[in-house]
Design an enzyme around this catalytic site. Structure first.
Site, mmCIF file in Angstrom:
data_model
loop_
_atom_site.group_PDB
_atom_site.id
_atom_site.type_symbol
_atom_site.label_atom_id
_atom_site.label_comp_id
_atom_site.label_asym_id
_atom_site.label_seq_id
_atom_site.Cartn_x
_atom_site.Cartn_y
_atom_site.Cartn_z
ATOM 1 N N LYS A 164 0.844 -1.196 0.000
ATOM 2 C CA LYS A 164 0.000 0.000 0.000
ATOM 3 C C LYS A 164 0.878 1.243 0.000
ATOM 4 O O LYS A 164 1.871 1.308 0.729
ATOM 5 C CB LYS A 164 -0.915 -0.022 1.228
ATOM 6 C CG LYS A 164 -1.963 1.089 1.265
ATOM 7 C CD LYS A 164 -2.880 0.928 2.473
ATOM 8 C CE LYS A 164 -3.943 2.003 2.536
ATOM 9 N NZ LYS A 164 -4.847 1.829 3.704
ATOM 10 N N SER B 3 -10.009 -0.623 7.042
ATOM 11 C CA SER B 3 -9.422 -0.439 5.716
ATOM 12 C C SER B 3 -8.689 -1.644 5.151
ATOM 13 O O SER B 3 -8.281 -1.623 3.996
ATOM 14 C CB SER B 3 -8.477 0.768 5.721
ATOM 15 O OG SER B 3 -9.203 1.965 5.800
ATOM 16 N N SER C 273 -9.744 1.798 2.864
ATOM 17 C CA SER C 273 -8.919 2.570 1.956
ATOM 18 C C SER C 273 -7.873 1.739 1.206
ATOM 19 O O SER C 273 -7.258 2.226 0.256
ATOM 20 C CB SER C 273 -8.181 3.660 2.756
ATOM 21 O OG SER C 273 -7.309 3.082 3.726
#
Length: 491
Positions: free
Chosen positions: A79, A178, A154
């Site tokens: 990420k 997330s 997210s």
């Protein structure tokens, strides 16, 4: 055997036997990444040349008989809010569009020491603030199961990359769901460890008392392997626990007969819970019962207060953490400003997206002198009560069970003009972050429209071994994990 369904241990065996080389494995995943990326937009940065060079180096080391780490030659995605030395870390924000960290985060450093190969940095909601990966400055990510739908957020890029077979596994961060919500939406396994189990050093901060790094993979066993590598004390992170790291895979094959699984009443009665999701998760609970577990209904009376509590605490911490982005030291700088104050104001206005600005404003308001007692301090008190509800529940059960999300993946743009609807998508995951507990999302079925459904299992503090055991036993019985979104992939 379809290689997209292979586990880390199976790939490792093939690499060790010479059936496949690290370079071939990386090339296969890069080919799939390049083919699916135009329709998914799961990556902010693809490190193809670096990945191929590292894979070739590992092949040479293997041929020379050198000792290799447990992840040697495996293609991984990270990420893009985790710092990677020499590789852009943007947080999917214009503010950090050109930022190249001079250091490596603890978790990625541990992955590379274990032999993992970086294939790219994945897309996310800007600064991890969102639940759909639509607020990225570099465009929205799509769901591999149906590109008209969101992948969740997210960490949507990390979940989509694993689901699409662009990498063997990935890392994400979880502040209010997330990791778990995108895992549910994309039909993969996602784990949020206990707060402090994994170092946050090098994770770009959103809400420091809630953020936690965790893995995505195609199976529970793979998640356990990744956690084994990234978990453990870190003197550079004062919130990282100085706790012994067990062998997380040791108990996976043990029977769950006699274990007590608590079904949280407030979650199954939640307003807005999709009937298909509820039915699928209830059927999965029944499957655990068939495996010998005892189902117990439990109550966490303040569970539904989690959303309101979170949206005071998290924005408050975000407003403090993001104050460092002022256009001076690094990050975006507005041009031709007439003063230092104007430069800071314009830099933030031009480089932060609407959702990030909204949360900064909420947090600044909650921390202001006239309202800090009424909002921030009261939210912290409710947070304590939520944690006490979990403590009480764990006196009578071993793990807790809920749906991961109230619905399957919603259509892109469905909540664009309704922030509250977007926030409510994390209704079932947020309380876990407030309490600092470990939780995992495991695929447990599909809707009539063919979209994945996830089941959330919640463990007590530092009880990841029990959590992984129950999740693995369910997964092996249900075999839902064997499904992949074939239509979104190249053969």
């Amino acid at each position: 055997m379809d290689r997209r369904d292979m586990t880390i241990s199976a790939w490792r065996q093939q690499l060790q036997s010479g059936e496949v080389s690290s370079r071939e494995l990386v090339d296969q995943h890069l080919k799939r990444l390049e083919s699916s990326e135009p329709s998914l937009n799961a990556f902010v940065e693809v490190t193809a040349d670096q990945a191929r060079a590292e894979a070739s180096r590992i092949d040479e080391a293997r041929a020379a008989g050198e000792a290799l780490g447990p992840l040697a030659g495996l293609p991984l995605a990270i990420k893009d809010n985790l710092c990677t030395k020499g590789v852009r870390t943007t947080c999917s924000s214009r503010m950090l569009e050109q930022f190249v960290p001079p250091y490596e985060s603890t978790v990625t450093e541990r992955l590379w020491q274990a032999g993992g190969v970086l294939v790219g940095k994945t897309n996310l909601d800007e600064f991890a603030m969102g639940g759909s990966t639509e607020t990225s400055a570099f465009g929205a990510t799509q769901n591999p199961w149906n590109t008209a739908h969101v992948p969740g957020g997210s960490s949507g890029g990390s979940a989509a990359a694993v689901a699409a077979g662009s990498c063997v596994a990935s890392l994400g961060s979880d502040t209010g769901g997330s990791i778990r919500q995108p895992a549910s939406f994309c039909g993969v396994v996602g784990l949020k460890p206990t707060y402090g189990r994994v170092s946050r050093w090098g994770l770009v901060a959103f809400a420091s008392s809630l953020d936690q790094v965790g893995p995505f993979a195609g199976s529970v066993a793979d998640v356990a392997e990744l956690l084994q590598v990234i978990a453990g004390p870190d003197p550079r992170d004062s919130t990282c626990l100085d706790a012994a790291v067990p062998v997380f895979s040791d108990g996976l094959s043990q029977s769950i007969k006699g274990l007590k699984v608590g079904l949280i009443k407030e979650c199954f009665d939640a307003e807005g819970l999709d009937p298909e999701v509820k039915a699928s998760v209830q059927a999965s609970a029944a499957q655990l019962e068939a495996l010998g577990a005892e189902l117990v209904e439990v109550s966490c009376p303040r569970f539904n207060d989690g959303i309101a509590t979170y949206y005071v605490i998290a924005p408050s911490e975000a407003s403090a953490n993001l104050a460092r982005y002022d256009g001076v030291k690094y990050g975006f700088r507005a041009e031709d400003a007439e003063s230092l104050a104007a430069m800071t104001a314009r830099s933030r206005a031009e480089a932060f997206g609407a959702e990030v600005q909204r949360r900064i404003l909420i947090g600044t308001y909650a921390l202001s002198a006239g309202y800090v007692d009424a909002y921030y301090k009261k939210a912290q008190q409710v947070r304590t009560l939520i944690r006490r509800d979990f403590d009480a529940a764990f006196k009578s059960v071993d793990v807790l069970l809920t749906p991961t999300a109230p619905s399957t993946a919603f259509k892109a743009g469905a909540h664009a003009d309704d922030p509250l609807a977007m926030y409510l998508a994390d209704l079932l995951t947020i309380p876990v972050n407030l309490a600092g507990l470990p939780a995992i999302s495991v695929p447990c079925g599909f809707s009539a429209a063919g979209l994945p459904i996830g089941m959330q299992l919640i463990g007590n503090v530092l009880d990841e071994p029990r959590l992984l055991q129950v999740a693995h036993q369910y997964e092996q019985a249900a075999q839902v994990f064997a499904s992949r979104p074939e239509a979104a992939l190249v053969p």
